[in-house]
Design a protein around this motif. Structure first.
Motif, mmCIF file in Angstrom:
data_model
loop_
_atom_site.group_PDB
_atom_site.id
_atom_site.type_symbol
_atom_site.label_atom_id
_atom_site.label_comp_id
_atom_site.label_asym_id
_atom_site.label_seq_id
_atom_site.Cartn_x
_atom_site.Cartn_y
_atom_site.Cartn_z
ATOM 1 N N GLU A 213 1.116 -1.459 0.022
ATOM 2 C CA GLU A 213 0.069 0.249 0.138
ATOM 3 C C GLU A 213 1.117 1.238 -0.129
ATOM 4 O OE1 GLU A 213 -4.130 0.599 1.644
ATOM 5 O OE2 GLU A 213 -3.727 2.022 0.172
ATOM 6 N N GLN B 194 1.359 3.616 -3.335
ATOM 7 C CA GLN B 194 0.727 4.851 -3.133
ATOM 8 C C GLN B 194 1.400 6.006 -3.541
ATOM 9 O OE1 GLN B 194 1.475 7.368 0.315
ATOM 10 N NE2 GLN B 194 -0.418 9.163 -0.694
ATOM 11 N N SER C 24 2.336 5.938 -6.943
ATOM 12 C CA SER C 24 1.771 6.108 -7.953
ATOM 13 C C SER C 24 1.784 7.636 -9.357
ATOM 14 C CB SER C 24 0.156 5.984 -7.281
ATOM 15 O OG SER C 24 0.175 7.399 -6.068
ATOM 16 N N ARG D 36 -6.931 -5.042 -4.231
ATOM 17 C CA ARG D 36 -7.974 -4.570 -4.051
ATOM 18 C C ARG D 36 -7.188 -3.348 -3.420
ATOM 19 N NH1 ARG D 36 -10.454 -9.450 -1.534
ATOM 20 N NH2 ARG D 36 -8.754 -9.259 -0.119
ATOM 21 N N VAL D 37 -5.917 -3.158 -3.163
ATOM 22 C CA VAL D 37 -5.187 -2.061 -2.420
ATOM 23 C C VAL D 37 -4.234 -1.546 -3.886
ATOM 24 C CG1 VAL D 37 -3.274 -1.850 -1.379
ATOM 25 C CG2 VAL D 37 -5.024 -3.129 -0.575
ATOM 26 N N SER E 98 -4.853 -1.428 -6.747
ATOM 27 C CA SER E 98 -5.736 -0.764 -7.472
ATOM 28 C C SER E 98 -6.997 0.563 -7.094
ATOM 29 C CB SER E 98 -7.810 -1.353 -8.157
ATOM 30 O OG SER E 98 -8.355 -1.668 -6.957
ATOM 31 N N ASN E 99 -6.766 1.111 -6.240
ATOM 32 C CA ASN E 99 -6.503 2.353 -5.498
ATOM 33 C C ASN E 99 -5.538 3.639 -5.432
ATOM 34 O OD1 ASN E 99 -8.587 1.368 -3.592
ATOM 35 N ND2 ASN E 99 -7.302 1.163 -1.933
ATOM 36 N N HIS E 100 -4.288 3.043 -6.172
ATOM 37 C CA HIS E 100 -3.179 3.361 -6.678
ATOM 38 C C HIS E 100 -2.567 3.612 -7.994
ATOM 39 C CE1 HIS E 100 -3.099 4.796 -2.647
ATOM 40 N NE2 HIS E 100 -2.872 3.346 -1.643
#
Ligand SMILES: NC(=O)c1ccc[n+]([C@@H]2O[C@H](COP(=O)([O-])OP(=O)(O)OC[C@H]3O[C@@H](n4cnc5c(N)ncnc54)[C@H](OP(=O)(O)O)[C@@H]3O)[C@@H](O)[C@H]2O)c1
Length: 351
Positions: A84, A88, A91, A109-110, A112-114
């Motif tokens: 994560e 981050q 990115s 899941r984690v 695809s946030n970044h």
């Protein structure tokens, strides 16, 4: 084509190093830190040990995340617990890079946030690599690497691009539509492997070939994981050889007959797994670091809770590893202690 290995540890440096070895036209950058990173920077590359013998592969090495800018492919090599934070921070430099993760754990899941969901490729590798000295990585066990779409938005062309880059390593690589089923297949294998770390035991010779450990620890943990996946509606996808958890379950079931056990001991120790499998959790415990346990046995616990059930055996592995994380580095439980803890849970469950 610029390829960056973000976290060039055991897996990342081996895959990236082999890609560069067999396709010198690739502009390969390793992002690495610590003594391992320093040695690679000083020597201008990585030393790879494997069936080919030893070779030194020249690669660029940096500790600045911003240097990954302009990459076509970023191979994520950090452990799940660092994912994560690294994703981050990376990115803003990723641009249009395809990000590929073959980490243990279900990290899409984690990630695809970044990472752009159109450019995320995930999978698993059934290989075993280890940093045997700073700047030196060894291929302990060969096996298949499988990749697939990280999200529903990842097009097949992106998966094919990732597969083609990984295949330059000349290790076995293939793509799979239901990559989640492949990832969980490997994850279930690791739920047992990580339990063997509790007592610093060789998973094959002191683990599954030991009747007491096999019956009290390995078989019930696997049965629990399969029940949780079934309950969650997750379909496993088969993988070749003994890295396939369903084939492995059959092996566990037939192993009890003494003549079978004797033959298997010979085959497994001499032919299939001549070297001890070095689990990520083991490496971190001896280095006094936080482990990946939350992303493997912990993943089964979370999945069970999400679907209204429990996974007490996997929860016990998580709890015991957390206890080891708090102890002096390199401290483990005795095998008797581990077996009796799991036997106790089985007794309580049958009441
Ligand atoms: N090893 C295997 O055989 C194997 C097989 C299948 C799957 N896997 C999975 O693959 C993943 C990687 O495992 P591994 O064994 O290759 O781990 P590893 O050897 O510890 O490699 C991870 C590397 O990433 C580095 N790193 C972490 N954060 C960083 C940052 N911000 N910048 C630069 N470098 C950073 C680490 O440095 P530090 O050491 O300083 O933290 C380490 O060198 C894990 O999910 C593991 O479970 C491993």
């Amino acid at each position: 084509m610029k390829v960056t290995v973000l976290g060039a540890g055991a897996v990342g440096a081996m895959l990236g190093g082999l890609i560069k070895r067999y396709d010198p036209t690739v502009d390969m950058l390793f992002l690495a830190r610590g003594e391992h990173g320093r040695r690679m920077r000083e020597s201008g590359g990585v030393e790879l040990h494997g069936p080919w013998g030893r070779c030194h592969v020249p690669v660029r090495v940096s500790d600045r995340l911003a240097d990954l800018a302009g990459s076509s492919v970023v191979l994520l090599g950090v452990k799940s617990q660092d994912t994560e934070e690294v994703a981050q921070k990376a990115s803003e430099h990723l641009g249009r890079a395809v990000v590929v993760s073959v980490q243990n754990g279900i990290n899409q899941r984690v990630l695809s946030n970044h990472v752009s969901p159109k450019r995320l490729v995930v999978g698993m590798t059934a290989t075993n690599m280890a940093i045997v000295a700073p700047g030196v990585v060894s291929l302990q066990r060969n096996g298949i690497t499988v990749v697939g779409a990280g999200t529903e938005q990842t097009p097949s062309t992106i998966v094919e691009q990732a597969e083609a880059v990984l295949a330059k390593s000349r290790l076995a690589v293939r793509s799979e539509r239901n990559v989640l089923g492949v990832q969980y297949n490997k994850l279930l294998m690791n739920t047992m492997g990580y339990a063997s770390v509790l007592s610093d035991s060789n998973f094959i010779t002191e683990g599954i070939l030991d009747r007491g450990w096999r019956r009290a620890v390995a078989m019930p943990i696997l049965a629990e994981g399969l029940r949780v996946l079934d309950n969650a509606g997750i379909e496993l996808v088969r993988t070749p050889g003994l890295s396939d958890v369903l084939r492995f379950r059959r092996l566990l079931a037939t192993i009890d007959a003494p003549p079978v056990a004797a033959v298997l001991r010979l085959v497994l120790t001499k032919l299939v797994v001549p070297k001890r499998i070095v689990y990520s959790v083991y490496q971190d415990l001896v280095r006094g670091r936080k482990t990946e346990i939350d992303f493997v046995n912990g993943e089964i616990v979370r999945l069970a809770e999400t679907h209204g059930t429990e996974a007490p055996l996997n929860a016990t592995v998580v709890e015991m590893v957390r206890e080891l994380e708090r102890r002096e580095p390199g401290s483990f439980f005795s095998r008797e202690n581990v077996v009796s803890r799991f036997e106790g849970i089985a007794r309580r469950q049958s009441l």
